[in-house]
Enzyme design. Sequence first.
Site, short mmCIF file in Angstrom:
data_model
loop_
_atom_site.label_atom_id
_atom_site.label_comp_id
_atom_site.label_asym_id
_atom_site.label_seq_id
_atom_site.Cartn_x
_atom_site.Cartn_y
_atom_site.Cartn_z
N ASP A 24 0.52 4.06 1.14
CA ASP A 24 1.19 5.41 2.85
C ASP A 24 2.79 3.78 3.76
O ASP A 24 3.45 4.35 4.43
CB ASP A 24 0.72 5.58 3.15
CG ASP A 24 -0.52 3.55 4.51
OD1 ASP A 24 -0.41 2.75 3.49
OD2 ASP A 24 -1.37 4.04 5.08
N HIS A 25 2.69 2.66 2.68
CA HIS A 25 4.15 2.01 3.37
C HIS A 25 5.14 2.35 1.56
O HIS A 25 5.79 1.61 2.27
CB HIS A 25 3.69 0.69 3.50
CG HIS A 25 2.94 0.71 5.00
ND1 HIS A 25 2.82 0.98 6.09
CD2 HIS A 25 1.40 1.34 5.06
CE1 HIS A 25 1.74 -0.05 6.43
NE2 HIS A 25 0.65 0.61 6.28
N ASP A 76 -0.14 -3.91 8.66
CA ASP A 76 -1.58 -3.76 8.79
C ASP A 76 -2.21 -5.03 8.41
O ASP A 76 -1.89 -6.11 8.32
CB ASP A 76 -1.88 -2.86 7.33
CG ASP A 76 -1.49 -1.10 7.37
OD1 ASP A 76 -0.70 -0.76 8.72
OD2 ASP A 76 -1.87 -0.64 6.45
N HIS A 123 1.33 -1.01 0.24
CA HIS A 123 0.11 -0.12 0.01
C HIS A 123 0.98 1.01 -0.19
O HIS A 123 1.63 1.60 1.13
CB HIS A 123 -0.64 0.33 1.64
CG HIS A 123 -2.50 -0.57 0.94
ND1 HIS A 123 -2.60 -1.15 1.46
CD2 HIS A 123 -2.48 -1.25 0.01
CE1 HIS A 123 -4.28 -2.10 1.39
NE2 HIS A 123 -3.61 -1.47 0.35
#
EC number: 3.1.26.11
Length: 313
Positions: free
Chosen positions: A67-68, A214, A65
Amino acid sequence: MELYFLGTGAGMPSKERNVTSIILNLLAERNTYWMFDCGEGTQHQVLRSPVRVSKLEKVFITHLHGDHLYGLPGLLSSRSYQGGETPLTVYGPKGTEQFVRTAMEISQSHLIYEIIVHEFDAKEETILLEDEQFQVSIAPLVHRIESYGYRIAEKPQKGRLQVERLKELGITSGPLFGKLKQGLDVSLEDGTLLKAEQYIGPAYPGRVVTILGDTQPCENSGKLARGANVLVHESTFAEQKKQLAVKYDHSTAMDAARTAKEAGVETLILTHISSRYQKEDADLLVQEAQQIHQDTYLARDHWSFQVPRRKGK
């Protein structure tokens, strides 16, 4: 061994938190840094930190993802300009290499060091790498896309040389100290034999740090966290937003605390905080978690945590 949080937000940057990136400071152990995830803007966060990108040895990606991951191409490029010449290894799920190579090729980035990309597709807890100092294990978690957690286990540490006892015998020689520390017996000029085992203190158990990507609460989270000194766990939502956590495959602060308690973790650190929890509102997360696991901290950008050594037996 120290954890330094470059970014602690979820999904997108906010005024208070950048997106996810964590540094494991191993300067004392191997004169390097390891990075876990590299969200957008990570290199800007590095500029406001004591971290030196030239000493970055490994980057571990939990999942793909943005945001990582979106900060990785810029960070890799900047490392060349900041004196990074040693090889750097990037670990991540399938697709990591395509992302890295494509970004570097299309932007025609010129690197003065070698990038090694190691992809994995583990179905259960698996040893990812091991050397004389550390063993790193991975296991799949439960998220909307393939997501992993990392267990970083330090090998047992040798006991310290009992220098004061030797000085009481009138021994101050540096070379003799060195031999004894290596476990070698030493004969003095008067024929006295000093057995190394008698002058070396008890061994220290290695430290264990678990960093999860996550995830919903799942069995593998507990397996990776078992007996850890520190567990870094996502805490995207407070308990009143449990339905959102379930819908988007995330965890609440209380979910993280239950995992920590059941796994026998010493210290829990909450991160990956939704932008809905700004400033003092984020304190609700740690308050909820502490109802289950008292030794809990809420990570903030540019906050660090020294991982304590366990006492030898």
